[in-house]
Design an enzyme around this catalytic site. Structure first.
Site, PDB file in Angstrom:
ATOM      1  N   LYS A 209       1.745   6.273  -9.637  1.00  0.00           N
ATOM      2  CA  LYS A 209       2.723   5.322  -9.100  1.00  0.00           C
ATOM      3  C   LYS A 209       2.144   4.837  -7.774  1.00  0.00           C
ATOM      4  O   LYS A 209       2.206   5.523  -6.762  1.00  0.00           O
ATOM      5  CB  LYS A 209       4.056   6.027  -8.872  1.00  0.00           C
TER       6      LYS A 209
ATOM      7  N   GLU B 170       0.996  15.861   0.989  1.00  0.00           N
ATOM      8  CA  GLU B 170       0.177  15.505   2.160  1.00  0.00           C
ATOM      9  C   GLU B 170       1.017  14.526   2.958  1.00  0.00           C
ATOM     10  O   GLU B 170       1.200  13.386   2.533  1.00  0.00           O
ATOM     11  CB  GLU B 170      -1.124  14.821   1.727  1.00  0.00           C
TER      12      GLU B 170
ATOM     13  N   CYS C  75      -3.434   8.616   8.487  1.00  0.00           N
ATOM     14  CA  CYS C  75      -2.586   9.812   8.642  1.00  0.00           C
ATOM     15  C   CYS C  75      -3.118  10.740   9.732  1.00  0.00           C
ATOM     16  O   CYS C  75      -2.352  11.353  10.452  1.00  0.00           O
ATOM     17  CB  CYS C  75      -2.479  10.542   7.324  1.00  0.00           C
TER      18      CYS C  75
ATOM     19  N   GLU D  95       5.978  10.056  14.212  1.00  0.00           N
ATOM     20  CA  GLU D  95       4.800   9.307  13.781  1.00  0.00           C
ATOM     21  C   GLU D  95       5.129   7.812  13.758  1.00  0.00           C
ATOM     22  O   GLU D  95       6.120   7.408  13.156  1.00  0.00           O
ATOM     23  CB  GLU D  95       4.425   9.766  12.374  1.00  0.00           C
TER      24      GLU D  95
HETATM   25  P1  NAD Z   1       6.180   6.521   1.811  1.00  0.00           P
HETATM   26  O1  NAD Z   1       6.527   7.969   1.798  1.00  0.00           O
HETATM   27  O2  NAD Z   1       7.226   5.552   2.158  1.00  0.00           O
HETATM   28  O3  NAD Z   1       5.633   6.086   0.381  1.00  0.00           O
HETATM   29  C1  NAD Z   1       4.590   6.790  -0.251  1.00  0.00           C
HETATM   30  C2  NAD Z   1       4.713   6.613  -1.744  1.00  0.00           C
HETATM   31  O4  NAD Z   1       5.926   7.204  -2.153  1.00  0.00           O
HETATM   32  C3  NAD Z   1       4.757   5.147  -2.196  1.00  0.00           C
HETATM   33  O5  NAD Z   1       4.030   5.030  -3.387  1.00  0.00           O
HETATM   34  C4  NAD Z   1       6.221   4.928  -2.456  1.00  0.00           C
HETATM   35  O6  NAD Z   1       6.468   3.952  -3.428  1.00  0.00           O
HETATM   36  C5  NAD Z   1       6.650   6.298  -2.959  1.00  0.00           C
HETATM   37  N1  NAD Z   1       8.079   6.572  -2.819  1.00  0.00           N
HETATM   38  C6  NAD Z   1       8.953   6.049  -1.911  1.00  0.00           C
HETATM   39  N2  NAD Z   1      10.189   6.533  -2.128  1.00  0.00           N
HETATM   40  C7  NAD Z   1      10.103   7.390  -3.177  1.00  0.00           C
HETATM   41  C8  NAD Z   1      11.033   8.210  -3.865  1.00  0.00           C
HETATM   42  N3  NAD Z   1      12.321   8.235  -3.530  1.00  0.00           N
HETATM   43  N4  NAD Z   1      10.578   8.965  -4.879  1.00  0.00           N
HETATM   44  C9  NAD Z   1       9.274   8.968  -5.228  1.00  0.00           C
HETATM   45  N5  NAD Z   1       8.354   8.200  -4.635  1.00  0.00           N
HETATM   46  C10 NAD Z   1       8.755   7.415  -3.616  1.00  0.00           C
HETATM   47  O7  NAD Z   1       4.908   6.408   2.746  1.00  0.00           O
HETATM   48  P2  NAD Z   1       4.099   5.094   3.153  1.00  0.00           P
HETATM   49  O8  NAD Z   1       4.929   4.335   4.128  1.00  0.00           O
HETATM   50  O9  NAD Z   1       3.589   4.414   1.940  1.00  0.00           O
HETATM   51  O10 NAD Z   1       2.829   5.749   3.871  1.00  0.00           O
HETATM   52  C11 NAD Z   1       2.853   6.172   5.176  1.00  0.00           C
HETATM   53  C12 NAD Z   1       3.038   7.681   5.268  1.00  0.00           C
HETATM   54  O11 NAD Z   1       2.024   8.350   4.529  1.00  0.00           O
HETATM   55  C13 NAD Z   1       2.881   8.163   6.687  1.00  0.00           C
HETATM   56  O12 NAD Z   1       3.851   9.139   6.982  1.00  0.00           O
HETATM   57  C14 NAD Z   1       1.492   8.787   6.697  1.00  0.00           C
HETATM   58  O13 NAD Z   1       1.254   9.734   7.671  1.00  0.00           O
HETATM   59  C15 NAD Z   1       1.434   9.374   5.339  1.00  0.00           C
HETATM   60  N6  NAD Z   1       0.042   9.615   4.965  1.00  0.00           N
HETATM   61  C16 NAD Z   1      -0.424  10.919   4.894  1.00  0.00           C
HETATM   62  C17 NAD Z   1      -1.759  11.182   4.565  1.00  0.00           C
HETATM   63  C18 NAD Z   1      -2.271  12.602   4.448  1.00  0.00           C
HETATM   64  O14 NAD Z   1      -3.336  12.808   3.873  1.00  0.00           O
HETATM   65  N7  NAD Z   1      -1.599  13.605   4.954  1.00  0.00           N
HETATM   66  C19 NAD Z   1      -2.614  10.115   4.296  1.00  0.00           C
HETATM   67  C20 NAD Z   1      -2.133   8.810   4.407  1.00  0.00           C
HETATM   68  C21 NAD Z   1      -0.802   8.571   4.727  1.00  0.00           C
END
Ligand code: NAD
Length: 496
Positions: free
Chosen positions: A189, A265, A300, A399
């Site tokens: 997804k 993550e 991240c 963050e």
């Molecule tokens: P997000 O959590 O909003 O979305 C991530 C994914 O989850 C997307 O594909 C989104 O469609 C999906 N999603 C959203 N709501 C959902 C739900 N209710 N059920 C299942 N899936 C759902 O994050 P974002 O805004 O896309 O990315 C930014 C975040 O990702 C930041 O917090 C960043 O730190 C983190 N991040 C972490 C790492 C790591 O390796 N630790 C790497 C990159 C980004």
């Protein structure tokens, strides 16, 4: 090598309406609905993706389960999986620039970084796990003489992969490659605002010879398609990278459904600690500026909390300001830009909200703090530095996921450790010092998945990445990642 002319040709490529990828072929969402894809480069729509929902997730999971049960991938000899995945890596490399430009149009990362961090890194990851998979052995237990105890490693079954928009290919590959190498079937997804490259990746996997149904992609909204995947009764594990709140939801979905494994993550608020005896303050400043501002801070592991020892504070801040104002923010598809666009207009608004709050709470704005290049229609933000940040301020705790750096000063090593660990996160960190003992003490004292010494960022596939505390659990990368996608089975054989 990449050159501007090729990039300029590729950026004009028609993308059109992209469909789901299920059972080895492109299909519409059952509802027929789609979502517009808007480029943060100029704020204009340039494609659409299918708005997948629960019915599409059902279909993709059924296809993955069927493929898994059939065994043409899950029970294939590791050497065969290695061959297909190696071909897959080659195809990703062959199409690297096409993938990079497509991804930049989607999420705004500067092309120089995107090219290396997205397709090339993904290809390297796929090749790494392809090469690893025929070197993973089972075990023979040290049992009594009349028994043979065998420990098998088996694929889990159907793995759901949910990733964020900052580096969908790189982060996607960290999960997709070991999951596939271990013999699982997957349903990906992608993030709704950056789905295009993962759809293309699935096509390349099919071209490499991955059997139908082993690699499915359902685009759509997280709260709809993502939730359906998280709640699905026939998904064995979810490998997730994204925000803390969504990570928590996935744990709830697991509890409410089939107790699927969930690997998270999550975010970070990583401390970057500069001691007075840093080997080269100027270089530390340049690397620190890059460590927070590249990809508009949407990394991240970004070093978003800078801790500087008081005796070199003014000198270091001068160098940091110089390095920061040198960064050219602009069209991410221009090779001359050091920093591209913020991924979306919504994210830009969110970032500016953090800026307003930091000022209101008494932090001092050193540079930036505003939207720039508004005339392009795109989402660009000036690299932003606040000083006089205190532990209690929002900027020290939450963050941003944008180009906003909060700076604090410290006197002693003890104070640096206390400040560094005063966060619910524990993803990354860095220490700048010439003293080997200080470096080693700090590596032990900081609660984070990675501690860089005299650098920021920089790692390769051979080392694990993941968080302590609320930055999540489960590790991507390295041979350890394979463990997440395999299960142990004991055979206890009575030899009479
Ligand atoms: P997000 O959590 O909003 O979305 C991530 C994914 O989850 C997307 O594909 C989104 O469609 C999906 N999603 C959203 N709501 C959902 C739900 N209710 N059920 C299942 N899936 C759902 O994050 P974002 O805004 O896309 O990315 C930014 C975040 O990702 C930041 O917090 C960043 O730190 C983190 N991040 C972490 C790492 C790591 O390796 N630790 C790497 C990159 C980004």
């Amino acid at each position: 090598m990449i050159n501007q002319d090729t990039i300029d040709t590729l950026r004009k490529a028609e993308v059109g309406a992209r469909r789901l990828f299920i059972d080895g072929t492109q299909v519409d969402a059952q509802s027929g609905a789609s979502l517009q894809v808007i480029s943060p480069i100029d704020g204009r729509p340039f494609a659409s993706i299918a708005d997948g929902a629960a019915a599409d997730i059902d279909r993709a999971v059924a296809s993955a389960r069927k493929a898994f049960a059939k065994g043409s991938w899950s029970r294939a000899a590791p050497a065969l999986r290695k061959k297909v995945l190696t071909k897959f890596a080659e195809l990703v490399e062959k199409h690297a620039l096409e993938l990079a430009v497509l991804g930049v149009r989607d999420n705004g990362t500067e092309i120089g970084m995107a090219y290396k961090a997205e397709p090339l890194s993904a290809a390297g990851t796929i090749r790494y796990y392809a090469e690893a998979i025929d070197k993973v052995y089972g075990e023979i237990a040290p049992t009594a003489d009349n028994v043979l105890g065998l420990i098998h490693k088996e694929p889990l079954g159907v793995v759901g992969v949910i990733v964020p928009w900052n580096f969908p290919l790189m982060i996607g590959a960290w999960k997709i490659a070991p999951a596939l190498a271990a013999g699982n079937a997957i349903v990906v997804k992608p993030p709704e605002i950056a789905s295009l490259t993962l759809l293309r990746l699935a096509e390349l996997a099919a071209e490499a010879g991955l059997p139908e149904g082993v690699f499915n992609v359902v685009t759509g909204r997280g709260s709809v398609a993502g939730e359906a995947l998280g709640l699905h009764m026939d998904v064995d594990a979810i490998a997730f990278t994204g925000s803390g709140p969504v990570g928590r939801r996935l744990l709830e979905y697991s509890a409410r459904s089939n107790l699927k494994r969930v690997f998270l993550e999550l975010g970070g608020k990583s401390p970057n600690i500069v001691f007075a005896d840093a080997p080269d303050l100027k270089q530390a400043a340049v690397v620190s500026a890059n460590g927070i501002f590249r990809n508009s801070g949407q990394v991240c592991v970004a070093g978003s909390r800078l801790l500087v020892q008081a005796s070199v504070y003014d000198r270091f801040m001068d160098e940091l300001l110089k390095a920061t104002t040198k960064l050219k923010v602009g069209d991410p598809l221009d090779l001359g830009s050091d920093v591209g666009a913020v991924s979306s207009a919504e994210q830009l608004t969110k970032n500016l909200g953090f800026v307003a709050k930091a000022a209101e709470e008494g932090a001092r704005l050193v540079t930036g703090g505003e939207r720039i290049l508004a005339e392009t229609g795109g989402s660009y933000m000036a690299p932003t530095i606040f000083e006089n940040v205190t532990e209690k301020m929002q900027l020290a705790r939450e963050e941003v996921f944008g180009p906003v750096l909060g700076v604090m000063r410290f006197e002693t090593e003890e104070e640096a450790v206390r400040l560094a660990n005063a966060t619910v996160y524990g993803l990354a960190s860095a220490v700048w010092t010439s003293n080997l003992s200080t470096a080693h003490r700090m590596v032990r004292a900081i609660n984070a998945g990675v501690v860089h010494v005299n650098t920021y960022g920089g790692a390769d596939i051979t080392v694990p990445l993941g968080g302590f505390k609320q930055s999540g659990f489960g590790r991507d990368k390295s041979l350890h990642a394979i463990e997440k996608y395999t299960d142990l089975k004991t055979a206890w054989i009575n030899l009479g």
